[in-house]
Write an enzyme that holds these catalytic residues in place. Structure first.
Site, PDB file in Angstrom:
ATOM      1  N   ASP A  13      31.082  36.306  42.800  1.00  0.00           N
ATOM      2  CA  ASP A  13      31.971  37.328  42.686  1.00  0.00           C
ATOM      3  C   ASP A  13      32.321  37.565  44.106  1.00  0.00           C
ATOM      4  O   ASP A  13      31.731  37.661  45.399  1.00  0.00           O
ATOM      5  CB  ASP A  13      32.059  38.284  41.892  1.00  0.00           C
ATOM      6  CG  ASP A  13      33.205  38.494  40.811  1.00  0.00           C
ATOM      7  OD1 ASP A  13      34.394  38.854  41.541  1.00  0.00           O
ATOM      8  OD2 ASP A  13      33.188  38.869  40.150  1.00  0.00           O
TER       9      ASP A  13
ATOM     10  N   TYR B 108      13.285  17.586  35.241  1.00  0.00           N
ATOM     11  CA  TYR B 108      11.576  18.712  35.579  1.00  0.00           C
ATOM     12  C   TYR B 108      12.092  17.001  36.864  1.00  0.00           C
ATOM     13  O   TYR B 108      11.528  16.284  36.326  1.00  0.00           O
ATOM     14  CB  TYR B 108      10.924  18.325  34.446  1.00  0.00           C
ATOM     15  CG  TYR B 108      11.193  20.265  33.981  1.00  0.00           C
ATOM     16  CD1 TYR B 108      11.459  21.206  34.797  1.00  0.00           C
ATOM     17  CD2 TYR B 108      11.951  19.980  32.297  1.00  0.00           C
ATOM     18  CE1 TYR B 108      11.738  22.400  33.874  1.00  0.00           C
ATOM     19  CE2 TYR B 108      11.492  20.846  32.067  1.00  0.00           C
ATOM     20  CZ  TYR B 108      11.524  22.603  32.565  1.00  0.00           C
ATOM     21  OH  TYR B 108      12.220  24.246  31.638  1.00  0.00           O
TER      22      TYR B 108
ATOM     23  N   THR C 265      32.932  43.348  44.807  1.00  0.00           N
ATOM     24  CA  THR C 265      31.934  43.058  43.353  1.00  0.00           C
ATOM     25  C   THR C 265      30.512  43.167  43.061  1.00  0.00           C
ATOM     26  O   THR C 265      29.876  43.311  42.936  1.00  0.00           O
ATOM     27  CB  THR C 265      32.511  41.910  42.399  1.00  0.00           C
ATOM     28  OG1 THR C 265      34.038  42.515  42.206  1.00  0.00           O
ATOM     29  CG2 THR C 265      32.054  42.393  41.270  1.00  0.00           C
TER      30      THR C 265
ATOM     31  N   HIS D  81      14.706  37.531  35.453  1.00  0.00           N
ATOM     32  CA  HIS D  81      15.799  37.517  34.921  1.00  0.00           C
ATOM     33  C   HIS D  81      16.520  39.294  34.523  1.00  0.00           C
ATOM     34  O   HIS D  81      16.008  39.272  32.665  1.00  0.00           O
ATOM     35  CB  HIS D  81      16.412  36.805  34.065  1.00  0.00           C
ATOM     36  CG  HIS D  81      16.505  35.141  34.896  1.00  0.00           C
ATOM     37  ND1 HIS D  81      17.947  35.095  35.322  1.00  0.00           N
ATOM     38  CD2 HIS D  81      16.321  34.406  34.963  1.00  0.00           C
ATOM     39  CE1 HIS D  81      18.015  33.574  36.113  1.00  0.00           C
ATOM     40  NE2 HIS D  81      16.899  33.490  35.188  1.00  0.00           N
TER      41      HIS D  81
ATOM     42  N   SER E  73      19.232  22.084  39.531  1.00  0.00           N
ATOM     43  CA  SER E  73      18.420  21.049  38.783  1.00  0.00           C
ATOM     44  C   SER E  73      19.340  20.348  37.387  1.00  0.00           C
ATOM     45  O   SER E  73      18.672  20.080  36.968  1.00  0.00           O
ATOM     46  CB  SER E  73      16.877  21.497  38.257  1.00  0.00           C
ATOM     47  OG  SER E  73      17.246  22.924  37.601  1.00  0.00           O
TER      48      SER E  73
ATOM     49  N   GLN F 282      18.342  21.065  31.927  1.00  0.00           N
ATOM     50  CA  GLN F 282      17.660  21.005  32.233  1.00  0.00           C
ATOM     51  C   GLN F 282      16.516  19.760  32.808  1.00  0.00           C
ATOM     52  O   GLN F 282      15.853  19.055  32.247  1.00  0.00           O
ATOM     53  CB  GLN F 282      16.151  21.667  32.024  1.00  0.00           C
ATOM     54  CG  GLN F 282      15.208  22.477  32.544  1.00  0.00           C
ATOM     55  CD  GLN F 282      15.312  22.932  34.449  1.00  0.00           C
ATOM     56  OE1 GLN F 282      16.395  22.416  34.735  1.00  0.00           O
ATOM     57  NE2 GLN F 282      15.120  24.395  34.417  1.00  0.00           N
TER      58      GLN F 282
ATOM     59  N   LYS G 262      21.748  35.857  41.027  1.00  0.00           N
ATOM     60  CA  LYS G 262      22.954  34.435  40.851  1.00  0.00           C
ATOM     61  C   LYS G 262      24.294  35.352  41.266  1.00  0.00           C
ATOM     62  O   LYS G 262      25.288  34.747  40.655  1.00  0.00           O
ATOM     63  CB  LYS G 262      22.924  33.212  40.018  1.00  0.00           C
ATOM     64  CG  LYS G 262      21.893  31.840  39.578  1.00  0.00           C
ATOM     65  CD  LYS G 262      21.718  31.480  38.794  1.00  0.00           C
ATOM     66  CE  LYS G 262      20.875  30.611  39.277  1.00  0.00           C
ATOM     67  NZ  LYS G 262      19.739  31.302  37.586  1.00  0.00           N
TER      68      LYS G 262
ATOM     69  N   SER H 163       8.827  32.640  37.349  1.00  0.00           N
ATOM     70  CA  SER H 163      10.082  32.524  36.393  1.00  0.00           C
ATOM     71  C   SER H 163       9.458  32.885  35.590  1.00  0.00           C
ATOM     72  O   SER H 163       8.991  32.223  34.062  1.00  0.00           O
ATOM     73  CB  SER H 163      11.119  30.950  36.493  1.00  0.00           C
ATOM     74  OG  SER H 163      12.059  31.861  36.011  1.00  0.00           O
TER      75      SER H 163
HETATM   76  N1  5IU Z   1      16.300  28.101  37.316  1.00  0.00           N
HETATM   77  C1  5IU Z   1      16.463  26.542  37.200  1.00  0.00           C
HETATM   78  N2  5IU Z   1      17.470  25.608  38.004  1.00  0.00           N
HETATM   79  C2  5IU Z   1      18.510  26.096  38.748  1.00  0.00           C
HETATM   80  C3  5IU Z   1      18.402  27.057  39.274  1.00  0.00           C
HETATM   81  C4  5IU Z   1      17.720  28.191  38.692  1.00  0.00           C
HETATM   82  O1  5IU Z   1      15.350  26.227  36.365  1.00  0.00           O
HETATM   83  O2  5IU Z   1      18.975  25.366  39.586  1.00  0.00           O
HETATM   84  I1  5IU Z   1      19.999  27.671  40.663  1.00  0.00           I
HETATM   85  C5  5IU Z   1      16.229  28.949  37.162  1.00  0.00           C
HETATM   86  C6  5IU Z   1      16.214  28.754  35.561  1.00  0.00           C
HETATM   87  C7  5IU Z   1      15.099  29.390  34.918  1.00  0.00           C
HETATM   88  C8  5IU Z   1      13.938  28.755  35.963  1.00  0.00           C
HETATM   89  O3  5IU Z   1      14.899  30.791  35.305  1.00  0.00           O
HETATM   90  O4  5IU Z   1      15.058  28.622  37.158  1.00  0.00           O
HETATM   91  C9  5IU Z   1      13.190  27.619  35.384  1.00  0.00           C
HETATM   92  O5  5IU Z   1      12.690  28.091  33.946  1.00  0.00           O
HETATM   93  P1  5IU Z   1      11.851  26.832  33.132  1.00  0.00           P
HETATM   94  O6  5IU Z   1      10.812  25.982  34.362  1.00  0.00           O
HETATM   95  O7  5IU Z   1      11.292  26.912  32.510  1.00  0.00           O
HETATM   96  O8  5IU Z   1      12.838  25.209  33.359  1.00  0.00           O
END
Ligand code: 5IU
Length: 481
Positions: free
Chosen positions: A319, A434, A323, A285, A374, A432, A316, A259
């Site tokens: 809408d 992990y 759209t 992104h 997550s 977040q 993600k 990512s």
């Molecule tokens: N991401 C998440 N959790 C989710 C979803 C997407 O972390 O539930 I849906 C994305 C956000 C980020 C990447 O772009 O995954 C995780 O990044 P890190 O490993 O830096 O936390």
């Protein structure tokens, strides 16, 4: 010496062919030397009431502990009924048909929030059926901390339920059944050995499906293994993009998605070029890239070819169909023109998939549904997650899988990708959460692990990426054992 009551019960089960020996193919595809089918018990009402009595006695002292009993559909329903009538404990019926869940009553019977219910089941293997019933009851505010089963196959169900705060009582175990039948001279000792061997080698295996989250735990300790190589998975899925992804995973020995959440195009391209050999997917992104340009995506696409990985824009979409279709095709990003995969939130309904599919299908693109997240306190749980799986099933030609935190389905068409992965588990400051690569792959059933800051913020991203690749791939190899 065996308990005479139980000896009698085992003898009866054998006599009515509820316990059979031979070579049987189980639902999982495994061959078992023993097959147990307790459904036949309905043909022997006296035996059924005896079984119900024995089960009740096994829970012991339950008289005042439960306001309800509830059988796991369907085999255990008559047994639960017997317990309810004899012990004068009101029964609840859990509806199994999930068609219109959300609108339809899922639990029949009168109850109050906070009531306690005993779960009644015929056989427990993984514990997943019990957990499904517990989840439905929990959703109504009914508490469950005990389950009674006639026979425990000793294949992990007891500990899986314990991980969800549920004590499993069993009248019989599989080992006890075969040993008793051998003592009675009804089966050869070789069958006892075969059965014991079968139990030992199948103790771990079982899928505790999807999003089952009971109120007792956060369901972190699920046990799961897909038990299929990437090559086999590639053969058993339909979508050309899924086939390509599995074949990349096989060839490059990696289930790692990077990512690459950086804001300068050069930084992104530089890290992707160095880490590219170790990943199967690069996830972007693009709306955080300050100097976004067409040339940036051209370079990214070149790197995808050079290092053989797939591009996933983590957009993600959320809408109405029209759209999201505009957002997918237009603006400065023109995502449909370069991203192999995008993801959508299922919250708007199926239109969100249709909107992306309208353009993406003919381009050979694929889409993932965000079925679970997550982040702490997220709302993508329970019925929402289940509805996401249903939606995916209606669009198998385009939906290739899920972003999720647990194994949601055994359908080989759906790839499970799990973000929130770091070499050591923990949280960040913004919610977040992990888990480790091992936990994600082995316990949560992830096919692909998504790692961001664990790699891009490491002092040596390349060697760190290698570490994640190895950890993720070794965990995958363990699931094949
Ligand atoms: N991401 C998440 N959790 C989710 C979803 C997407 O972390 O539930 I849906 C994305 C956000 C980020 C990447 O772009 O995954 C995780 O990044 P890190 O490993 O830096 O936390």
């Amino acid at each position: 010496m065996g308990d005479t009551n139980l000896d009698g019960l085992i003898e009866t089960l054998h006599a009515i062919a509820a316990v059979k020996f031979g070579s049987f193919k189980l639902k999982s595809g495994q061959m078992s030397p023993i097959y147990i089918d307790l459904r036949v018990i309905v043909s022997y009402p006296k035996k059924m009431t005896e079984v119900a009595d024995l089960m009740w006695q096994t829970v012991h002292g339950g008289e005042s502990k439960f306001q309800h009993v509830c059988g796991v559909p369907y085999t255990a329903l008559p047994i639960a009924t017997c317990i309810s009538v004899k012990q004068n404990i009101p029964m609840l019926i859990r509806r199994k048909e999930g068609k219109d869940y959300g609108t339809k009553k899922m639990v029949e019977g009168h109850f109050k929030v906070g009531d306690k219910c005993l779960i009644v089941e015929d056989i427990v293997t993984s514990g997943s059926s019990v957990l499904e019933t517990v989840q439905t009851l929990n959703n109504e505010g009914i508490k469950v901390d005990q389950a009674i089963v006639l026979l425990d196959r000793e294949q992990g169900g007891k500990s899986s339920l314990a991980n969800h705060g549920i004590t499993l009582h069993s009248v019989l175990t599989l080992t006890q059944v075969v040993k008793t039948l051998h003592r009675m001279g009804k089966i050869e000792s070789s069958l006892v050995e075969q059965t014991e061997h079968f139990i030992k080698s199948n103790r771990h295996d079982i899928t505790v499906p999807s999003s089952i989250k009971t109120s007792n735990t956060d369901n972190k300790k699920k046990v799961f293994a897909v038990c299929k190589s990437y090559r086999e998975r590639s053969e058993s899925c339909q979508h050309s993009l899924s086939k390509k992804l599995y074949s990349i995973m096989e060839t490059k020995s990696t289930n790692l998605a990077l990512s690459v959440d950086l804001t300068k195009s050069n930084d992104i391209l530089q890290i992707v070029d160095t880490v590219g050999p170790f990943v199967c997917i690069v996830k972007t992104h693009v709306d955080i890239v300050e100097d976004f340009s067409q040339s940036f995506v051209n370079h990214l696409s070149d790197l995808a070819k050079k290092h053989n990985f797939i591009l996933f824009e983590d957009r993600k979409f959320a809408d109405i169909g029209n759209t999201v279709n505009c957002q997918y095709n237009n603006g400065i990003f023109k995502i449909s023109s370069w991203a192999d995969i995008v993801n959508v939130h299922p919250v708007p309904g199926e239109g969100v998939i249709a909107g992306i599919k309208q353009t993406g299908l003919s381009l050979g693109r694929g889409c993932l549904l965000v079925a679970e997240m997550s982040s702490k306190g997220n709302l993508a749980t329970g019925d929402y997650t289940k509805a996401a799986v249903k939606m995916a099933e209606n669009h198998k030609d385009f939906v290739i899988g899920f972003i999720c935190q647990s194994r949601l389905t055994d359908d080989p068409n759906f790839i499970h990708m799990t973000p929130g992965v770091k070499l050591s588990s923990g949280d960040d400051a913004l919610g977040q959460q992990y888990s480790t690569p091992e936990d994600a792959v082995i316990n949560k059933g992830a096919d692909v692990i998504i790692v961001g800051r664990g790699i891009i913020q490491a002092t040596d991203p390349v060697s760190t990426a290698k570490q994640y690749q190895q950890a993720g791939y070794n965990a995958y190899l363990q699931t094949l054992k």
